[in-house]
Design an enzyme around this catalytic site. Structure first.
Site, mmCIF file in Angstrom:
data_model
loop_
_atom_site.group_PDB
_atom_site.id
_atom_site.type_symbol
_atom_site.label_atom_id
_atom_site.label_comp_id
_atom_site.label_asym_id
_atom_site.label_seq_id
_atom_site.Cartn_x
_atom_site.Cartn_y
_atom_site.Cartn_z
ATOM 1 N N ARG A 1 0.921 -1.271 -0.150
ATOM 2 C CA ARG A 1 0.178 -0.085 -0.152
ATOM 3 C C ARG A 1 0.845 1.271 -0.065
ATOM 4 O O ARG A 1 0.442 2.440 -0.597
ATOM 5 C CB ARG A 1 -1.237 -0.133 1.278
ATOM 6 C CG ARG A 1 -2.034 -0.953 0.904
ATOM 7 C CD ARG A 1 -3.192 -0.993 2.117
ATOM 8 N NE ARG A 1 -2.597 -1.349 3.306
ATOM 9 C CZ ARG A 1 -2.882 -2.643 3.917
ATOM 10 N NH1 ARG A 1 -3.186 -3.360 2.999
ATOM 11 N NH2 ARG A 1 -2.091 -3.070 4.934
ATOM 12 N N GLU B 1 4.449 -9.922 15.796
ATOM 13 C CA GLU B 1 3.824 -10.478 16.974
ATOM 14 C C GLU B 1 4.158 -11.901 17.097
ATOM 15 O O GLU B 1 4.410 -12.352 18.134
ATOM 16 C CB GLU B 1 2.348 -10.168 16.836
ATOM 17 C CG GLU B 1 1.815 -10.414 18.449
ATOM 18 C CD GLU B 1 0.258 -9.966 18.298
ATOM 19 O OE1 GLU B 1 -0.433 -9.464 17.262
ATOM 20 O OE2 GLU B 1 -0.502 -10.084 19.259
HETATM 21 P P1 AMP Z 1 4.040 -1.923 11.285
HETATM 22 O O1 AMP Z 1 5.433 -2.502 10.716
HETATM 23 O O2 AMP Z 1 3.606 -2.745 12.449
HETATM 24 O O3 AMP Z 1 4.166 0.062 11.627
HETATM 25 O O4 AMP Z 1 3.065 -2.045 10.154
HETATM 26 C C1 AMP Z 1 2.850 -1.432 8.970
HETATM 27 C C2 AMP Z 1 2.128 -1.714 8.051
HETATM 28 O O5 AMP Z 1 1.099 -2.910 8.460
HETATM 29 C C3 AMP Z 1 1.441 -1.020 7.224
HETATM 30 O O6 AMP Z 1 2.111 -1.024 5.926
HETATM 31 C C4 AMP Z 1 0.029 -1.087 7.340
HETATM 32 O O7 AMP Z 1 -0.450 -1.145 5.866
HETATM 33 C C5 AMP Z 1 -0.002 -2.446 7.937
HETATM 34 N N1 AMP Z 1 -0.994 -2.470 9.076
HETATM 35 C C6 AMP Z 1 -0.639 -2.545 10.357
HETATM 36 N N2 AMP Z 1 -1.734 -2.565 11.156
HETATM 37 C C7 AMP Z 1 -2.712 -2.047 10.391
HETATM 38 C C8 AMP Z 1 -4.102 -1.861 10.612
HETATM 39 N N3 AMP Z 1 -4.745 -1.908 11.864
HETATM 40 N N4 AMP Z 1 -5.079 -1.315 9.673
HETATM 41 C C9 AMP Z 1 -4.474 -1.324 8.157
HETATM 42 N N5 AMP Z 1 -3.164 -1.581 7.963
HETATM 43 C C10 AMP Z 1 -2.332 -2.106 8.964
#
Ligand code: AMP
Length: 176
Positions: free
Chosen positions: A64, A101
């Site tokens: 995305r 996680e």
């Molecule tokens: P992180 O590495 O945990 O910051 O996760 C980032 C990626 O996970 C991003 O590219 C988001 O597209 C996706 N992501 C994580 N949590 C969500 C959520 N609650 N809703 C939508 N996309 C999420």
């Protein structure tokens, strides 16, 4: 950008409970993307906030992040560089592993994508725990790039992803 723009954009994002697994409230941006004026408003606001970084490369995080990084690169007159999941890029890559996680994930970037000393803007749709972005920073810096700024459409503040990004300039249009 005024708070009104952030609120207007937030109103275009759909909450989907229990996706992709129970307990996760998924922020579905497709409802914003399909709205022409809202998509343009988001891109214009990101462009205005990121213009000053002087980035010559915009790094988008699969998948995305690509949706925002590519038009931003066009608007800034910069090149676009994809960060992809393991095994998708055909030429020599740098790799960074990060913890989820449950288990780990690996992202890759072509080794010749960024020149030493080049100023880089990293872009993704959403900052959650910050793990993906932290790994992307590691890739850029391994190749000698300078992370001038990092931009997200939205941030889940309660996950404290910014702790991984301390010391970097972060732009966010919508905070949850
Ligand atoms: P992180 O590495 O945990 O910051 O996760 C980032 C990626 O996970 C991003 O590219 C988001 O597209 C996706 N992501 C994580 N949590 C969500 C959520 N609650 N809703 C939508 N996309 C999420």
């Amino acid at each position: 950008m005024s708070a009104d723009v952030g609120a207007a954009l937030a109103a275009k994002i759909r909450d989907v409970p229990d996706f992709p697994q129970p307990g996760i409230l998924f922020k579905d941006i497709t409802t914003l993307l399909k709205d022409g004026p809202a998509f343009r408003q988001a891109l214009d606001a990101l462009r205005d906030r990121c213009r000053g970084y002087g980035a010559t490369k915009v790094v988008g995080i699969e998948s995305r992040g690509f949706i925002f990084a590519a038009p931003l690169a066009y608007q800034l007159g910069a090149g676009f560089v994809p960060v992809r999941k393991l095994g998708r890029l055909p030429a020599a890559t740098a790799r960074a592993e990060y913890t989820l996680e449950y288990g780990t994930n690996t992202v890759e970037m072509h080794r010749d994508a960024i020149a030493p000393g080049e100023r880089v803007l990293i872009v993704d749709d959403l900052l959650a725990t910050g793990g993906t972005c932290r790994a992307t920073i590691a890739l850029v810096e391994e190749l000698g790039g300078v992370v001038a700024g990092i931009a997200f459409l939205a941030e889940l503040t309660f996950l404290n992803g910014r702790e991984h990004l301390a010391g970097y300039d972060v732009q966010v249009l919508i905070s949850y």
